[in-house]
Design an enzyme around this catalytic site. Sequence first.
Site, short mmCIF file in Angstrom:
data_model
loop_
_atom_site.label_atom_id
_atom_site.label_comp_id
_atom_site.label_asym_id
_atom_site.label_seq_id
_atom_site.Cartn_x
_atom_site.Cartn_y
_atom_site.Cartn_z
N PHE A 71 10.54 -0.03 -2.99
CA PHE A 71 8.93 0.67 -2.71
C PHE A 71 9.11 0.90 -1.25
CE2 PHE A 71 8.53 -2.37 -6.01
CZ PHE A 71 8.19 -1.79 -7.03
N ARG B 170 4.56 12.13 8.67
CA ARG B 170 4.17 12.67 7.41
C ARG B 170 2.79 12.27 7.27
NH1 ARG B 170 6.18 13.49 2.05
NH2 ARG B 170 8.12 13.63 2.86
N GLU C 296 6.58 8.95 -5.21
CA GLU C 296 5.46 8.42 -4.43
C GLU C 296 3.87 9.21 -4.76
OE1 GLU C 296 6.95 8.07 -0.17
OE2 GLU C 296 8.06 10.00 -1.14
#
Lengths: 795, 568
Positions: free
Chosen positions: A222, A304, A746
């Site tokens: 993750f 991001r 994601e």
Amino acid sequence: MSSEEVRLHVRGASRFLDDQPLPAGTLHAAVVASAHAHGRLLGIDAAAASSLPGVRAILTAADVPGENQIGTLVPDEPLLAEGIIHFVGQPAALVVADTPAEARRAARAVRVTVEPLPAVLDARQAGALGALIAPPRTFALGDVDAAWPRCARIAAGRAETGGQEHLYLETQSAWAAPTEEGGVRVASATQAPTGVQRGVARVLGLAMHRVEVDVRRLGGAFGGKEDQATHWAALAALGARHLGRPVKLVLSRREDMRWTGKRHPYASDFRIGIDAEGRILAYEVTYYQNAGAAADLSMAILERTLFHATGSYFVPHVRARAYSCRTNLPPNTACRGFGAPQAAFVIEAAIRAIAEAVGRPAEEIQRLNLLREGDEFPYGMRARGARAERCWDEACVLFRVEERRRAIAAANAAADPAAPAMAAANAAADPGAPAIAGANGAGPALAAPLAATPAPRYRRGLAMMPICFGISFTNTSMNQASALVHVYSDGSVGVSTGAVEMGQGVHAKLRQVAARTLGVGVERVKVESTNTMRNANTSPTAASTGADLNGQATRLACLEIAGRLRGAAAARAGCSSDDVGFDGGRVLVSGRPIDLDWETLVREAHRARVNLSAHAHYATPGIGFDRSREKGEPFAYHVYGAAVVEATVDALLGTYTIDAVRAVHDGGRLLDPLADLGQAEGGIVQGLGWMTIEDVRHDAAGALETDTLTTYKVPDLDFAPREIEVRFLEDADHPGGLFASKAIGEPPLLYGIGGFFALREALRAARPGGVPPFTAPLTPERALLWLAGQDEAGA
Amino acid sequence: MIPLLLNDAEIALDLPAGRRALDALRGTLRLTGTKEGCREGDCGACCVLWGVPESGAVVYRVVPACLLPCGELHGTHLVTIEGLSPAGGSHTGLVRGGPARAAGLGNGLTPVQEAFLEFGAAQCGFCTPGFVVALTGYLLSAESLDPLEAEEAVAGQLCRCTGYSSVRRALARLCEQLDGDACARTAGDPVERVRWLVAEGVLPEAFLEAPRRLAALARRAGSASLAPPAPLAARSPAAPPMPCAPAAPPAPDAPPIPCAPAAPPMPCAPPAPPAPASRGPRIVGGATDLYVQRPEEIEDASDLLLLSRRADLRGIRVEAGRCRIKGAATIEELRRCRTLRAVLPALDGWLRRVASLPVRARATLAGNLVNASPIGDLAILLLALDAEVTLEGGGAWAPAAGPPMGRPSLAGAPMESARRTMALRAFFHAYKQTARRSGEIIVEIAFDLPGADTRLSFQKVSCRPRLDIASVNGAARIAACDGHIVRAELSAGGVAPVPLYLARASAHLAGRRLSAAAVREAAEIADGEISPIDDIRGSALYKRLLCRRILYAHFLECFPEAMGGDLP
């Protein structure tokens, strides 16, 4: 899903790193970590520890033969502390002993003397002190300052999201053994084999070709094993190098939770303005990212965040500023979504703020402003193949959203006959006020709230959550991959790429890509472990790109081999190689099977000295980003979707359930429907956990308090909504995608954000007129304190 | 040596009795299918099936191997994921007869494994063996095939990948495809159940032989009972049986059972030095708190007094309006007690919230009291029920070297074994301090069953709704008649250094009219009785608020009509 992989899992036969048989003589390492969040390292006294049974070596920064540094983006993270201690859990020394228990016992006996310095744990505070990881960045579109006067209504506020422990079930682990020529062979539970290779080479002062890193599979990652597996691998390698014997290091759950970084907490300020119709004209946002004590991947994550500032919406005038703030927490790191979920939370909060200011349902503002074809993102790219509206509208129809909304409103109204009166009473208050402090009176702190909760107890809420997620590493140079494909002389196929299998099913997808491209059954294809000797300079398996990049490279390699085999078949059949094809293990000419099967063809081709191996390289075309202008085409494409989330709150006790999450998701043409569904469902629940019960808490001294599974609670089966329904958009081929597919890893996590807003709607129904703060996670404690008017804003 | 049946092999473990079964499996025995996720019983990744001989059959329970002392394995059947998997079955690729076949690769999976495969209920795979074991355990004990009960059986298994939807689909399919009639027919008959599940391919045939092999094992170990050897007793052969143990300890000179062919390739860790004899053996109930809170006290200890092995401490009896819970009774036994369930139907739901099934199968009620956590769920419930606890033993322990003062006492046994009974409300003294004396054990917990005019409520609020430690919990026993409260007994956890009986608030309510106003007054009084602190379970402010509202919730659930719509 790969049935091969799952067959191993269900039998307990799949070996994770800690399950591997150990070569004789393997020693075990334990880490001495700092107990202070900030301070001067005055000394490390290992005298008592080194005389304990089984202890082979106790190593400190002075024992690092190469560079004592593992920082990737910025060299600000020593392998072992020297000079200044920056966070609780910072490795200060490494103990190597005969058994893990002996190593840990000795680690506890090592005395680390630290002269404490004041610690900063809060991002805003760090920002105010100018403690930044990198200079702040700003993305802008239009002219936001000029737009404010044209807005019919403006709302402003704050939004906060907490950290999130990855809670991969397999803890960080590594094993390293010296090789005969002075190098080291490493097995690491990492998403970034090349990252580990580079880190180990740097620390040991070796050329990269002397460091071999192999990864078979991960028990979940993750993002937590993208940058942060390197530390443990490098420590094991240091021990192995020093002692000339294999060394293994496996963190306990508590060590892992205390010492490794989490999802970045963010504190944000927003201002949003709409016109009379409800169109968003202007949006200004400032993010304070809590980076922790070292850069790690924080700048990339912050970038991001900026790319996703406007979420699934088009906003013509935007200014988004972002600060990566250095604090004395363990360096925070990649976590599924990589900064995008944090940004999506803020724009969704801003939309609620403005909707509530004008007294309209948030869904109206959301729908009106969804991205359309050709809309410009703040970073200059335009939406191509935009499916935001399509997903939203299909979700509304498919899941009968209007009907659900009416049913919920009716149920809430029936539950709360006093609501109209209370609403009227609160209407006089400033709608922008954070909370209605007077709702329960300022009287005796605890007597009133009881009386203020109307019966019956339950209120429900619904929220829509649209998503738009850019696919590609935002660092353009990372968007490359290689594949090495061998066809063995018996017709079986081996595929090696940089993609790490961690449960997302990338190996199954690669298998499928190879099988389809070569026209053979998947049972002929085996995907090998991820190994730096077979695939060099690989990007981490991250950013949802694992299947895209490595699948394309695999396809190219297989095409090359298929081309050569077509030539061999054409020579035999006396036709043009353009007419040759392969399907189901048969050779076709002009679409018709001839008397030649795959195995024979391969065997003959090998005898004829045809090259049955290929190495191919793929680089995502058409992407690039100019950081000097903060404009460009950073993404290959976007993934869209829309979810409707329902929640129920017990207004008496503040407890709640997330009842249902239903989503229409744009997955392109699915490459592996079962795997993609699993990714979507799993992402949703992980997102819900982040928004609700997963509460990462540190004490005032910077030590993690939620450091076990007893104190940090992730969703269990009972918490996970019984109704999770993911419908993939049909007829949604993605031209240019791997077999027309889209990435899946994601984006679905962002649907979980809808859980927060559905709960918030339920809370508003329980305390009409109140304005619950945009603070996540919305734990039962926060919910009850707000319901009772006892939260920080309301007290 | 600890003789046991491990999967289909008889082995003897040479490890301290306090060593975690998980460490024996993964370390000593190299059976790595059982995963370590947390070592606290909170993730379920290490679940194993633990079969204990009971009247001719073997009764299997799913337990977390990280909380199971090796000493408990003595004479039992331990089944790991490896022991559940049919031979072969790990490979779907090309198999060319030769080497792959020789290595035993085939295609067999159990229906549980098939269901996980079909629905993609395994992603990274780390939690998967635990799920498969837990579901297999469900099938071994299920009264009927019910997907919701199957979910309950795996509720304690954490998965970070799937979001559990695929797991739900897999177990729904499993319940659908297996023969429900056969399940009903074999309910309560462990021998027939095993036979059915072997026929279904859920269990390997080795299970059929387990009762016989365990009996033989016990005979060879020189004892008809399965009581583990008490190490101290073993050192004084002349010693009489322990006064409290019904069965004789095994003969000290019984030949050790040889290791099975799949013997540990790794050397066993040397046993730790014995604990100071004067302290006596470490008393171990379910060990579910001990391993989490003070692992150093048990992990290397050879000298354990395993209460589960004392037949006189087992069972729950309901008679003459009184419920008697023995000192080794587990929470799951309480939940499954049919007589009690008939009287207290809500108990089932309350106990499900206390802990996951594998933990409930080990955790004892007495342990919950002795642990004295201010937030102990059972302590809170039993306080409201005005339970009494009976303690036994205590005082000094004889040194191991020999009987002191010439008295022929068994070394390692308490010198006195007087019984005393006290109100639970007088048991908790201060934080983690109780009236229990050193060496004393709770042998019985008893309370009167509620009469027809009495209602009970148990409330628990935690961050995660289930399988979490409460921020605040509370229980109430309220007798009411003609709209008046005859007697109210209220308790609250997480609001004081001890599990708290709210004496003043309870007293205030006696004789008052059932009304929201009375509850409000009681809440006000309770607020003065409690002293919550800020901690990881919540702020003091939150806990005060919760305590108040939980009090209201008791009355709202017990007497909704009396609370009316105007309140709170």
